[in-house]
Design an enzyme around this catalytic site. Structure first.
Site, short mmCIF file in Angstrom:
data_model
loop_
_atom_site.label_atom_id
_atom_site.label_comp_id
_atom_site.label_asym_id
_atom_site.label_seq_id
_atom_site.Cartn_x
_atom_site.Cartn_y
_atom_site.Cartn_z
N HIS A 1 -4.54 1.02 -8.05
CA HIS A 1 -3.65 1.25 -9.19
C HIS A 1 -4.25 2.24 -10.18
CE1 HIS A 1 -6.17 -1.01 -12.00
NE2 HIS A 1 -6.32 -1.93 -11.06
N HIS B 1 -6.42 -3.39 -5.91
CA HIS B 1 -7.39 -3.32 -7.00
C HIS B 1 -8.74 -2.86 -6.46
CE1 HIS B 1 -4.55 -5.64 -9.51
NE2 HIS B 1 -4.29 -6.25 -8.36
#
Length: 208
Positions: free
Chosen positions: A8, A148
């Site tokens: 992200h 992540h």
């Protein structure tokens, strides 16, 4: 299956370099620009599906990539960020001072770590392996997965057959692209931590 694995975009917790985990953060201004840059870079590809960690920063990034394709992002709980428990929102220095023994283990042998009030890295590895197997069973084409930093590091360790301690040998920048394939038998890493699309938008190095 070809898996486009994306980290992200940047959040304020990334910029402050503190542990994030399950804290549900939005992208900051740079993070939104990183997500759009990734979307532009991937716009010429075709996708069977778009998946993401259910946390907002990942969903926002995945939605930016899916939008030009008219796609819908499906959140997958198995790929949610690590539950850092009491470390969430704390800096490296605060964690080192507050939990010196666990922090030392985190640095030297992370496979043995259970985060105070959180989950163990062995549990993280198990859920990610199960999630990857489910995706490989479900798809034979190209799919997007937004995750992540530690999650993507662990996925790459699984693909390469590295131990959990191998996370320290894998870098993952905000907005970076990885390409992984599965031929029905084995996983292969084809590209890692590609940030060529982020010229001028790179985040600062982070220790968390």
């Amino acid at each position: 299956m070809e898996l486009i694995l994306l980290r992200h975009g940047e959040t304020e917790f990334n910029r402050a370099d503190v542990f994030r985990g399950r804290v549900d953060l939005p992208l900051n201004r740079r993070g939104k620009r990183q997500a759009r840059a990734a979307a532009d870079y991937l716009s010429d590809l075709s996708f069977q599906a778009f998946y993401s960690s259910p946390l907002r920063r990942s969903m926002e990034t995945a939605s930016a990539v899916a939008e030009p394709h008219g796609g819908r992002v499906e959140p997958l709980d198995r790929f949610i960020d690590v539950d850092y428990g009491e470390w969430s929102g704390k800096s490296v220095e605060e964690v080192r001072e507050g939990w010196p023994d666990v922090f030392r283990l985190w640095v030297e042998d992370p496979g043995k770590v259970t985060f105070p009030g959180g989950e163990s890295l062995q549990a993280v590895r198990r859920r990610l392996r199960e999630g990857l197997e489910e995706l490989a069973d479900r798809h034979s084409g190209r799919v997007l997965l937004v995750g992540h930093k530690l999650i993507n590091r662990m996925i790459i360790c699984i693909v390469l057959g590295l131990s959990t301690s191998g996370i320290w040998r894998v870098d993952q920048s905000n907005g970076a692209i990885n390409v992984i394939s599965h031929d029905g038998r084995v996983w292969m890493l084809r590209r890692m931590n590609d940030t060529a699309h982020l010229k001028g938008l790179e985040s600062a190095d982070q220790r968390t």
